[in-house]
Design a protein around this motif. Structure first.
Motif, PDB file in Angstrom:
ATOM      1  N   HIS A 109       0.857  -1.182   0.000  1.00  0.00           N
ATOM      2  CA  HIS A 109       0.000   0.000   0.000  1.00  0.00           C
ATOM      3  C   HIS A 109       0.896   1.236   0.000  1.00  0.00           C
ATOM      4  O   HIS A 109       2.091   1.141   0.249  1.00  0.00           O
ATOM      5  CB  HIS A 109      -0.954  -0.022   1.204  1.00  0.00           C
ATOM      6  CG  HIS A 109      -0.291  -0.175   2.537  1.00  0.00           C
ATOM      7  ND1 HIS A 109      -0.383   0.757   3.530  1.00  0.00           N
ATOM      8  CD2 HIS A 109       0.482  -1.180   3.049  1.00  0.00           C
ATOM      9  CE1 HIS A 109       0.294   0.351   4.594  1.00  0.00           C
ATOM     10  NE2 HIS A 109       0.825  -0.816   4.323  1.00  0.00           N
ATOM     11  N   PRO A 110       0.354   2.423  -0.287  1.00  0.00           N
ATOM     12  CA  PRO A 110       1.206   3.605  -0.513  1.00  0.00           C
ATOM     13  C   PRO A 110       1.943   4.088   0.737  1.00  0.00           C
ATOM     14  O   PRO A 110       1.404   4.093   1.844  1.00  0.00           O
ATOM     15  CB  PRO A 110       0.208   4.663  -0.996  1.00  0.00           C
ATOM     16  CG  PRO A 110      -0.925   3.888  -1.562  1.00  0.00           C
ATOM     17  CD  PRO A 110      -1.041   2.674  -0.687  1.00  0.00           C
ATOM     18  N   PHE A 111       3.179   4.534   0.516  1.00  0.00           N
ATOM     19  CA  PHE A 111       4.032   5.114   1.547  1.00  0.00           C
ATOM     20  C   PHE A 111       4.455   6.515   1.112  1.00  0.00           C
ATOM     21  O   PHE A 111       4.528   6.827  -0.074  1.00  0.00           O
ATOM     22  CB  PHE A 111       5.293   4.269   1.747  1.00  0.00           C
ATOM     23  CG  PHE A 111       5.105   3.056   2.627  1.00  0.00           C
ATOM     24  CD1 PHE A 111       5.944   2.849   3.712  1.00  0.00           C
ATOM     25  CD2 PHE A 111       4.117   2.119   2.371  1.00  0.00           C
ATOM     26  CE1 PHE A 111       5.801   1.732   4.525  1.00  0.00           C
ATOM     27  CE2 PHE A 111       3.960   0.999   3.166  1.00  0.00           C
ATOM     28  CZ  PHE A 111       4.798   0.806   4.258  1.00  0.00           C
ATOM     29  N   TYR A 112       4.767   7.353   2.104  1.00  0.00           N
ATOM     30  CA  TYR A 112       5.256   8.709   1.839  1.00  0.00           C
ATOM     31  C   TYR A 112       6.680   8.842   2.364  1.00  0.00           C
ATOM     32  O   TYR A 112       7.179   7.993   3.116  1.00  0.00           O
ATOM     33  CB  TYR A 112       4.344   9.754   2.474  1.00  0.00           C
ATOM     34  CG  TYR A 112       4.253   9.700   3.985  1.00  0.00           C
ATOM     35  CD1 TYR A 112       5.127  10.430   4.788  1.00  0.00           C
ATOM     36  CD2 TYR A 112       3.282   8.924   4.617  1.00  0.00           C
ATOM     37  CE1 TYR A 112       5.054  10.381   6.179  1.00  0.00           C
ATOM     38  CE2 TYR A 112       3.188   8.872   6.000  1.00  0.00           C
ATOM     39  CZ  TYR A 112       4.072   9.601   6.773  1.00  0.00           C
ATOM     40  OH  TYR A 112       4.000   9.539   8.147  1.00  0.00           O
ATOM     41  N   LEU A 113       7.338   9.940   1.983  1.00  0.00           N
ATOM     42  CA  LEU A 113       8.740  10.181   2.334  1.00  0.00           C
ATOM     43  C   LEU A 113       8.882  11.109   3.526  1.00  0.00           C
ATOM     44  O   LEU A 113       8.082  12.031   3.718  1.00  0.00           O
ATOM     45  CB  LEU A 113       9.473  10.818   1.155  1.00  0.00           C
ATOM     46  CG  LEU A 113      10.174   9.887   0.171  1.00  0.00           C
ATOM     47  CD1 LEU A 113      10.550  10.657  -1.091  1.00  0.00           C
ATOM     48  CD2 LEU A 113      11.416   9.259   0.791  1.00  0.00           C
ATOM     49  N   LEU A 114       9.938  10.866   4.310  1.00  0.00           N
ATOM     50  CA  LEU A 114      10.342  11.777   5.377  1.00  0.00           C
ATOM     51  C   LEU A 114      11.839  12.029   5.263  1.00  0.00           C
ATOM     52  O   LEU A 114      12.616  11.109   4.966  1.00  0.00           O
ATOM     53  CB  LEU A 114      10.057  11.198   6.763  1.00  0.00           C
ATOM     54  CG  LEU A 114       8.615  10.820   7.090  1.00  0.00           C
ATOM     55  CD1 LEU A 114       8.402   9.326   6.887  1.00  0.00           C
ATOM     56  CD2 LEU A 114       8.284  11.164   8.539  1.00  0.00           C
ATOM     57  N   LEU A 115      12.245  13.280   5.518  1.00  0.00           N
ATOM     58  CA  LEU A 115      13.650  13.676   5.568  1.00  0.00           C
ATOM     59  C   LEU A 115      13.859  14.423   6.873  1.00  0.00           C
ATOM     60  O   LEU A 115      13.131  15.370   7.171  1.00  0.00           O
ATOM     61  CB  LEU A 115      13.997  14.607   4.400  1.00  0.00           C
ATOM     62  CG  LEU A 115      13.618  14.155   2.985  1.00  0.00           C
ATOM     63  CD1 LEU A 115      13.867  15.291   1.997  1.00  0.00           C
ATOM     64  CD2 LEU A 115      14.402  12.921   2.581  1.00  0.00           C
TER      65      LEU A 115
END
Length: 264
Positions: free
Chosen positions: A220-226
């Motif tokens: 399922h969809p994942f998002y990015l973190l920096l």
């Protein structure tokens, strides 16, 4: 005429290679202007009251002041400071604005150094479909802890495999000039595996066991973190040297392509 035909066929071949679906660019940020708030959300605070210390007993407070977060000479700068006994730093996320199910995700970055620094390039699920962390998954594209300089970690966390149990699935690669030069940190996320790369060198593969979502929640969809954290259960394991600050992570670009054919 012959020269023209040679040029034509060369151009067509180049166009065919460039349009190879394995190389299709889905999303990117080159950080040429101000931070694009249509792509990123700035996270602030210390995580309280719900997740004080951001769940890892980290010491930084995330801020959006220019000393912590800015675009400088075409680079995204996330900078940690120590001022008046307070650590401040920066964290951004694409949650709610960009997320992906599968893909080749790469970030070109130069990392901070010094005991207590803990930069990360990572991914979390847009929706915790299989329950709270770690059951819905986490993909750590790059982590580095300052007390162990030059060792880059690529890791996944799931219900079955996570650091609370000591069963997390990860490997390391040495990048001695991590603080002096830019390197490309990437994952190739496919239906049956996640491959981890530095500068296109494959160093870790996590396979779908086929045993269900506790092993493999990555469907399922994942998002990015920096972010650049300070201290914490891992980053501060050997203490924090306040004299090394300020320290920054610089990001040249973030690019997300269609997933590539696996190397192994």
């Amino acid at each position: 005429m012959i020269a023209s035909m040679i040029f034509y066929f060369w151009a067509m071949a180049f166009a065919w290679i460039s349009n190879d679906p394995k190389e299709k660019l889905l999303w990117s940020d080159e950080f040429s202007q101000e931070l694009d708030t249509l792509k990123w959300t700035i996270i602030t605070g210390d995580g309280c009251p719900d997740l004080c210390g951001w769940g890892n007993n980290e010491r930084q407070v995330y801020a959006q002041a220019k000393e912590n977060l800015r675009i400088e000479n075409g680079l995204l700068v996330l900078e940690a400071h120590y001022t008046d006994s307070v650590f401040s730093s920066a964290r951004i996320t694409s949650r709610g604005k960009a997320q992906w199910k599968y893909g080749y995700i790469e970030v070109k970055a130069k990392l901070p150094q010094g005991r207590g620094t803990w930069p990360a390039i990572w991914m979390l699920p847009e929706v915790f479909q299989y329950g709270n962390w770690p059951h819905s998954g986490e993909i750590d594209i790059m982590e580095h802890v300052g007390y162990d300089p030059g060792v880059i970690h690529g890791t996944v966390h799931t219900g079955a495999f996570n650091h609370i149990k000591g069963t997390q699935k990860g490997k390391q690669i040495e990048v001695p000039d991590f603080a002096e030069n830019f390197h490309v940190y990437a994952v190739n996320w496919l239906e049956d595996r996640i491959e981890f790369y530095v500068d296109d060198a494959l160093y870790h593969v996590f396979y779908n066991t086929g045993e269900g979502t506790e092993d493999w929640p990555f469907d399922h969809p994942f998002y990015l973190l920096l972010n650049v954290a300070v201290g914490g259960n891992w980053g501060g394991k050997e203490g924090v040297d306040s004299l090394v600050f300020p320290q920054r992570m610089e990001i040249d670009y973030v690019r997300v392509y269609q997933a590539r054919e696996p190397k192994s």
